[in-house]
Design a protein around this motif. Structure first.
Motif, PDB file in Angstrom:
ATOM      1  N   ALA A  45     -22.137  65.464   8.554  1.00  0.00           N
ATOM      2  CA  ALA A  45     -22.090  64.001   8.621  1.00  0.00           C
ATOM      3  C   ALA A  45     -20.663  63.562   8.326  1.00  0.00           C
ATOM      4  O   ALA A  45     -19.869  64.303   7.755  1.00  0.00           O
ATOM      5  N   THR A  46     -20.337  62.352   8.730  1.00  0.00           N
ATOM      6  CA  THR A  46     -19.058  61.746   8.378  1.00  0.00           C
ATOM      7  C   THR A  46     -19.237  60.942   7.093  1.00  0.00           C
ATOM      8  O   THR A  46     -20.226  60.227   6.941  1.00  0.00           O
ATOM      9  N   PHE A  47     -18.296  61.072   6.180  1.00  0.00           N
ATOM     10  CA  PHE A  47     -18.352  60.354   4.914  1.00  0.00           C
ATOM     11  C   PHE A  47     -17.190  59.381   4.837  1.00  0.00           C
ATOM     12  O   PHE A  47     -16.027  59.780   5.000  1.00  0.00           O
ATOM     13  N   TRP A  48     -17.486  58.118   4.581  1.00  0.00           N
ATOM     14  CA  TRP A  48     -16.469  57.083   4.380  1.00  0.00           C
ATOM     15  C   TRP A  48     -16.521  56.582   2.953  1.00  0.00           C
ATOM     16  O   TRP A  48     -17.599  56.453   2.364  1.00  0.00           O
ATOM     17  N   HIS A  49     -15.351  56.222   2.430  1.00  0.00           N
ATOM     18  CA  HIS A  49     -15.254  55.653   1.086  1.00  0.00           C
ATOM     19  C   HIS A  49     -14.627  54.264   1.188  1.00  0.00           C
ATOM     20  O   HIS A  49     -13.609  54.084   1.845  1.00  0.00           O
ATOM     21  N   VAL A  50     -15.234  53.285   0.524  1.00  0.00           N
ATOM     22  CA  VAL A  50     -14.773  51.899   0.649  1.00  0.00           C
ATOM     23  C   VAL A  50     -13.449  51.655  -0.078  1.00  0.00           C
ATOM     24  O   VAL A  50     -13.182  52.232  -1.133  1.00  0.00           O
ATOM     25  N   VAL A  51     -12.616  50.829   0.539  1.00  0.00           N
ATOM     26  CA  VAL A  51     -11.421  50.274  -0.101  1.00  0.00           C
ATOM     27  C   VAL A  51     -11.600  48.763  -0.061  1.00  0.00           C
ATOM     28  O   VAL A  51     -11.351  48.125   0.962  1.00  0.00           O
ATOM     29  N   PRO A  52     -12.080  48.148  -1.150  1.00  0.00           N
ATOM     30  CA  PRO A  52     -12.421  46.723  -1.143  1.00  0.00           C
ATOM     31  C   PRO A  52     -11.205  45.824  -0.902  1.00  0.00           C
ATOM     32  O   PRO A  52     -10.063  46.262  -1.031  1.00  0.00           O
ATOM     33  N   PRO A  53     -11.450  44.568  -0.549  1.00  0.00           N
ATOM     34  CA  PRO A  53     -10.354  43.629  -0.283  1.00  0.00           C
ATOM     35  C   PRO A  53      -9.449  43.437  -1.495  1.00  0.00           C
ATOM     36  O   PRO A  53      -9.895  43.505  -2.640  1.00  0.00           O
ATOM     37  N   GLY A  54      -8.168  43.199  -1.224  1.00  0.00           N
ATOM     38  CA  GLY A  54      -7.221  42.850  -2.280  1.00  0.00           C
ATOM     39  C   GLY A  54      -7.400  41.386  -2.634  1.00  0.00           C
ATOM     40  O   GLY A  54      -6.847  40.503  -1.986  1.00  0.00           O
ATOM     41  N   LEU A  55      -8.191  41.127  -3.632  1.00  0.00           N
ATOM     42  CA  LEU A  55      -8.638  39.768  -3.945  1.00  0.00           C
ATOM     43  C   LEU A  55      -8.489  39.520  -5.435  1.00  0.00           C
ATOM     44  O   LEU A  55      -8.905  40.344  -6.249  1.00  0.00           O
ATOM     45  N   ALA A  56      -7.898  38.398  -5.798  1.00  0.00           N
ATOM     46  CA  ALA A  56      -7.746  38.068  -7.214  1.00  0.00           C
ATOM     47  C   ALA A  56      -8.983  37.339  -7.725  1.00  0.00           C
ATOM     48  O   ALA A  56      -9.587  36.548  -6.997  1.00  0.00           O
ATOM     49  N   SER A  59     -10.625  33.440  -6.817  1.00  0.00           N
ATOM     50  CA  SER A  59     -10.103  33.051  -5.504  1.00  0.00           C
ATOM     51  C   SER A  59     -11.057  32.120  -4.752  1.00  0.00           C
ATOM     52  O   SER A  59     -10.682  31.544  -3.737  1.00  0.00           O
ATOM     53  N   GLY A  60     -12.293  32.009  -5.231  1.00  0.00           N
ATOM     54  CA  GLY A  60     -13.273  31.156  -4.567  1.00  0.00           C
ATOM     55  C   GLY A  60     -14.173  31.880  -3.590  1.00  0.00           C
ATOM     56  O   GLY A  60     -15.107  31.292  -3.049  1.00  0.00           O
ATOM     57  N   VAL A  61     -13.922  33.148  -3.356  1.00  0.00           N
ATOM     58  CA  VAL A  61     -14.774  33.942  -2.467  1.00  0.00           C
ATOM     59  C   VAL A  61     -16.052  34.315  -3.213  1.00  0.00           C
ATOM     60  O   VAL A  61     -16.011  34.725  -4.377  1.00  0.00           O
ATOM     61  N   ASP A  62     -17.202  34.166  -2.539  1.00  0.00           N
ATOM     62  CA  ASP A  62     -18.454  34.518  -3.201  1.00  0.00           C
ATOM     63  C   ASP A  62     -18.868  35.945  -2.837  1.00  0.00           C
ATOM     64  O   ASP A  62     -18.308  36.579  -1.943  1.00  0.00           O
ATOM     65  N   GLY A  63     -19.862  36.443  -3.561  1.00  0.00           N
ATOM     66  CA  GLY A  63     -20.304  37.809  -3.401  1.00  0.00           C
ATOM     67  C   GLY A  63     -20.769  38.154  -1.994  1.00  0.00           C
ATOM     68  O   GLY A  63     -20.364  39.178  -1.431  1.00  0.00           O
ATOM     69  N   PRO A  64     -21.636  37.329  -1.365  1.00  0.00           N
ATOM     70  CA  PRO A  64     -22.102  37.648  -0.011  1.00  0.00           C
ATOM     71  C   PRO A  64     -20.976  37.744   1.014  1.00  0.00           C
ATOM     72  O   PRO A  64     -20.989  38.639   1.870  1.00  0.00           O
ATOM     73  N   ASP A  65     -19.981  36.843   0.955  1.00  0.00           N
ATOM     74  CA  ASP A  65     -18.857  36.927   1.886  1.00  0.00           C
ATOM     75  C   ASP A  65     -18.000  38.158   1.599  1.00  0.00           C
ATOM     76  O   ASP A  65     -17.500  38.818   2.521  1.00  0.00           O
ATOM     77  N   TYR A  66     -17.821  38.451   0.343  1.00  0.00           N
ATOM     78  CA  TYR A  66     -17.064  39.635  -0.070  1.00  0.00           C
ATOM     79  C   TYR A  66     -17.712  40.894   0.506  1.00  0.00           C
ATOM     80  O   TYR A  66     -17.052  41.717   1.144  1.00  0.00           O
ATOM     81  N   LEU A  67     -19.018  41.019   0.314  1.00  0.00           N
ATOM     82  CA  LEU A  67     -19.724  42.194   0.824  1.00  0.00           C
ATOM     83  C   LEU A  67     -19.774  42.190   2.347  1.00  0.00           C
ATOM     84  O   LEU A  67     -19.718  43.251   2.981  1.00  0.00           O
ATOM     85  N   GLY A  68     -19.869  41.008   2.942  1.00  0.00           N
ATOM     86  CA  GLY A  68     -19.923  40.926   4.394  1.00  0.00           C
ATOM     87  C   GLY A  68     -18.694  41.524   5.049  1.00  0.00           C
ATOM     88  O   GLY A  68     -18.780  42.097   6.148  1.00  0.00           O
ATOM     89  N   SER A  69     -17.544  41.415   4.376  1.00  0.00           N
ATOM     90  CA  SER A  69     -16.320  41.983   4.945  1.00  0.00           C
ATOM     91  C   SER A  69     -16.379  43.500   5.012  1.00  0.00           C
ATOM     92  O   SER A  69     -15.653  44.124   5.787  1.00  0.00           O
ATOM     93  N   TRP A  70     -17.229  44.099   4.189  1.00  0.00           N
ATOM     94  CA  TRP A  70     -17.354  45.556   4.213  1.00  0.00           C
ATOM     95  C   TRP A  70     -18.026  46.047   5.496  1.00  0.00           C
ATOM     96  O   TRP A  70     -17.838  47.192   5.898  1.00  0.00           O
ATOM     97  N   LEU A  71     -18.826  45.194   6.107  1.00  0.00           N
ATOM     98  CA  LEU A  71     -19.643  45.612   7.252  1.00  0.00           C
ATOM     99  C   LEU A  71     -18.888  45.602   8.576  1.00  0.00           C
ATOM    100  O   LEU A  71     -19.339  46.220   9.542  1.00  0.00           O
ATOM    101  N   THR A  72     -17.750  44.915   8.641  1.00  0.00           N
ATOM    102  CA  THR A  72     -17.043  44.748   9.910  1.00  0.00           C
ATOM    103  C   THR A  72     -16.683  46.088  10.542  1.00  0.00           C
ATOM    104  O   THR A  72     -16.997  46.353  11.717  1.00  0.00           O
TER     105      THR A  72
END
Length: 273
Positions: A45-56, A59-72
């Motif tokens: 199988a292929t294994f990927w490891h997440v590198v989350p957004p560079g976010l302070a 910043s006003g970003v909520d959890g669902p939008d933050y996680l949504g960026s992982w799916l792109t």
């Protein structure tokens, strides 16, 4: 705000199966990581490891939008995610990813979580302290005192939330860190990279508080260490019912979970089901 999440490849395969690994490893911690585990696994199988957004924090970003960026990137790959694995607080995000992926795939991914923990003020205080110790070598004694005082004072503040705690800690430490970087003549670009990693880590920790992991974890296989203050070992004392679907318990410590050949074989068997 343009949220950018990337995924690094821990192992490439011609298989259509994709296994996602969720943990934050950019802070130079001592614990083993998913790269150590995957190197010990014999699975096509292929294994990927997440590198989350560079976010302070704040910043006003909520959890669902933050996680949504992982799916792109996942959706663009055209691969089928067969499993999601999460370590510590990463288990919170892993459970949410399984729910979202189940909505767009024919089959929900398997969920494997390693010493899973929800985020708490105690947890973020402890994790901040570990990262702070890594950077403290370039700080003055006064810097250390000010930062420690802020950690202790804010965590005891009435009504303090995890997100507010992270935001105020970052505000205090970023000012101290900028002064310290200038004092030791650290290259500006490298200094900003270090501070960016630190802020991204605090956001990763604090935004996990916007998700309720308990229902998701009821479908999970948990891998537990022998360390009493981590994962299910800490949670089971106050639990009133089951926490996960299945638990595999091992003698390895929390920091060594991913360096065990025995655990690698056990996780491989779970993924082969």
């Amino acid at each position: 705000m343009n949220l950018v999440t990337s995924w690094t490849t821990l192992k490439e395969s011609d298989s259509a199966d994709l296994v996602l690994c969720v943990d934050f490893t950019g802070t130079g911690r001592a614990e083993a990581g998913f790269s150590d585990l995957v190197a010990r696994m014999d699975l096509d199988a292929t294994f990927w490891h997440v590198v989350p957004p560079g976010l302070a924090p704040g910043s006003g970003v909520d959890g669902p939008d933050y996680l949504g960026s992982w799916l792109t990137s996942i959706m663009a790959s055209g691969r089928t995610v067969s499993a999601v694995m999460g370590y510590c607080v990463g288990a919170v995000y892993a459970g949410e990813l399984v729910i979202r992926l189940a909505e767009v795939q024919k089959r929900a991914p398997a969920l494997i979580i390693f010493d899973p923990e929800p985020i708490t003020l105690e947890n973020i205080y402890f994790q901040f302290g570990k990262v702070f110790e890594i950077l403290s070598s370039i700080l003055t004694p006064e810097d250390v005192v000010v930062t420690r005082e802020a950690m202790d004072r804010l965590v005891q503040q009435e009504g303090i939330t995890i997100e507010r705690y992270a935001e105020q800690l970052y505000g205090t430490f970023s000012r101290i860190a900028h002064n310290a970087f200038e004092r030791v003549g650290l290259d500006g670009e490298y200094a900003e990279e270090m501070l960016g990693t630190f802020s991204a880590f605090l956001s990763y920790m604090s935004l996990a508080d916007q998700f309720d992991p308990w229902g998701n974890w009821l479908r999970a296989t948990a891998v537990s260490s022998s360390t009493s203050h981590n994962g299910l070992n800490k949670l089971r004392d106050t639990a009133t019912g089951p926490l996960v679907a299945e638990e595999l318990r091992f003698e390895e410590s929390h920091a060594e979970l991913f360096r065990s050949d025995e655990i690698a074989r056990a996780v491989t068997k779970v993924l082969e089901r």
